[in-house]
Design an enzyme around this catalytic site. Structure first.
Site, short mmCIF file in Angstrom:
data_model
loop_
_atom_site.label_atom_id
_atom_site.label_comp_id
_atom_site.label_asym_id
_atom_site.label_seq_id
_atom_site.Cartn_x
_atom_site.Cartn_y
_atom_site.Cartn_z
N LYS A 1 11.98 -0.50 -0.03
CA LYS A 1 12.36 -1.51 -1.03
C LYS A 1 13.87 -1.54 -1.24
CE LYS A 1 7.89 -1.44 -3.32
NZ LYS A 1 7.08 -1.16 -4.51
N GLN B 1 7.67 2.66 -9.72
CA GLN B 1 6.71 2.88 -8.63
C GLN B 1 5.50 3.69 -9.14
OE1 GLN B 1 7.11 1.43 -5.70
NE2 GLN B 1 5.45 2.35 -4.56
N ASP C 1 7.01 -6.63 -11.02
CA ASP C 1 5.75 -6.15 -10.46
C ASP C 1 4.55 -6.91 -11.04
OD1 ASP C 1 5.79 -4.21 -8.46
OD2 ASP C 1 6.26 -2.59 -9.86
N1 L34 Z 1 5.00 -0.32 -9.15
N2 L34 Z 1 3.82 0.62 -7.42
C1 L34 Z 1 4.47 -0.43 -7.93
N3 L34 Z 1 4.61 -1.61 -7.27
C2 L34 Z 1 4.08 -1.75 -6.04
O1 L34 Z 1 4.16 -2.93 -5.41
C3 L34 Z 1 3.43 -0.66 -5.44
N4 L34 Z 1 2.93 -0.70 -4.16
C4 L34 Z 1 1.68 -0.01 -3.88
C5 L34 Z 1 1.83 1.43 -4.40
N5 L34 Z 1 2.55 1.51 -5.67
C6 L34 Z 1 3.28 0.51 -6.18
C7 L34 Z 1 3.67 -0.78 -3.04
O2 L34 Z 1 4.85 -1.07 -3.05
C8 L34 Z 1 1.60 -0.07 -2.37
N6 L34 Z 1 2.92 -0.51 -1.95
C9 L34 Z 1 3.32 -0.61 -0.60
C10 L34 Z 1 4.53 -1.19 -0.23
C11 L34 Z 1 4.90 -1.27 1.09
C12 L34 Z 1 4.11 -0.77 2.09
C13 L34 Z 1 2.90 -0.20 1.75
C14 L34 Z 1 2.52 -0.10 0.41
C15 L34 Z 1 4.56 -0.86 3.51
O3 L34 Z 1 5.50 -1.53 3.81
N7 L34 Z 1 3.88 -0.16 4.42
C16 L34 Z 1 4.23 -0.15 5.83
C17 L34 Z 1 4.09 1.24 6.39
C18 L34 Z 1 4.96 2.23 5.69
C19 L34 Z 1 4.78 3.66 6.20
O4 L34 Z 1 5.29 3.93 7.32
O5 L34 Z 1 4.15 4.48 5.52
C20 L34 Z 1 3.34 -1.12 6.58
O6 L34 Z 1 3.76 -1.61 7.62
O7 L34 Z 1 2.21 -1.36 6.11
#
Ligand code: L34
Length: 283
Positions: A39, A83, A106
């Site tokens: 982020k 988060q 959010d």
């Molecule tokens: N307050 N908490 C708050 N806001 C959010 O919007 C989130 N979330 C969820 C968990 N807690 C939060 C996220 O940001 C889940 N989440 C989130 C964001 C991005 C990705 C996955 C979950 C993401 O980009 N994942 C990558 C892989 C990342 C890795 O290598 O682990 C993907 O390509 O899916």
């Protein structure tokens, strides 16, 4: 969408407003660290002003609320993100209610939850379901009159997802079923979905036989499973068995590289929306 954002940011900067986001991470949850890092990098790439605040695991609720008071009052900051999950000594509900709803990018404050629920477009939509809706819209997948089945009822994904799909307008007007851990014969429900959206956090829970032929499958799960052959010791899998699903579905999102990056993009969108509310009107 990132390119569209760049244009929006340039317009805002021309009016003397640089979108500002504060990202707060409490503790050292390894997945949260990855997401927060992504982020912060996205903010950098988009030319935002940003502040990331890291607090130790033992942080008290009072300390966190004091920080939020400061960020709520800081005019450089248009969006605040705490988060999740938070360490157990902290009451998440209280914390989320302490973010100024105008900075709640959010969409977790009850005021915004309510706005999304009644279809008021001024409410911030939570980034993950908002991203899923944009994926559907921009991939030309019709939701109107379709049966959408949402698996999972979390406040972050399942519930707001259902609310968005129910709204009147593009990306909405679906008939929505929400399944959860107490649903009897979940396969019977999921097989009825023209659009199947899965957010339960169970690796490869949805097998091919639970999917309607020709369905669109959106896999929200990001699960780490042990994999000794990887340097990290783990690999990422979704809530859907991807191999099996591709035999049945007409469209599917991968993990990684699907809903996750959309979540981050929509966070940037919401921050631009927040910043606009502070920008001088052009007419
Ligand atoms: N307050 N908490 C708050 N806001 C959010 O919007 C989130 N979330 C969820 C968990 N807690 C939060 C996220 O940001 C889940 N989440 C989130 C964001 C991005 C990705 C996955 C979950 C993401 O980009 N994942 C990558 C892989 C990342 C890795 O290598 O682990 C993907 O390509 O899916």
């Amino acid at each position: 969408m990132r390119a569209e954002l760049a244009t929006d940011v340039a317009v805002l900067k021309g009016k003397g407003v640089t979108p500002g986001l504060a990202v707060v991470l409490v503790g050292d949850n390894p997945a949260s660290e990855v997401y927060v890092r992504m982020k912060v990098k996205a903010c950098d790439d988009a030319g935002f002003y940003h502040e990331s605040v890291r607090l130790r695991t033992a942080t008290t609720e009072t300390e966190l609320l004091t920080l939020l008071d400061r960020l709520n009052a800081d005019s450089r900051i248009h969006g605040i993100l705490v988060q999740l999950p938070l360490p157990k000594q902290i009451d998440s509900t209280r914390v989320l209610q302490s973010v100024d709803p105008r900075k709640d990018v959010d969409g977790f404050h009850p005021v915004n939850v309510g706005r999304v629920s009644i279809g008021d477009p001024t409410g911030f939509r939570p980034a993950t379901p908002y991203g899923v809706q944009q994926l559907l819209l921009r991939s030309g997948i019709e939701t109107r009159g379709k049966h959408a089945v949402v698996v999972g009822r979390s406040n972050i994904v399942g519930r707001p997802m259902a609310a968005l799909l129910l709204q009147d307008g593009p990306g909405g007007n679906a008939t929505v079923t929400v399944c959860h851990s107490r649903t009897a014969d979940i396969g019977e429900q999921t097989r009825r979905g023209d659009i199947l959206i899965v957010a339960i956090g169970k690796p490869e829970f949805i097998s091919g036989d639970m999917i309607k032929r020709g369905a669109t499958v959106i896999d929200v799960g990001v699960n780490r499973v042990d994999d000794p052959s990887r340097k990290s010791g783990y690999r990422l899998v979704g809530d859907v068995n991807f191999e099996q699903a591709t035999q049945v579905a007409s469209a599917i999102t991968p993990v990684p590289g699907g809903v996750g990056p959309m979540t981050i993009t929509m966070l940037l969108y919401n921050t631009v929306q927040a910043a606009r509310q502070w920008a001088p009107r052009s007419h």
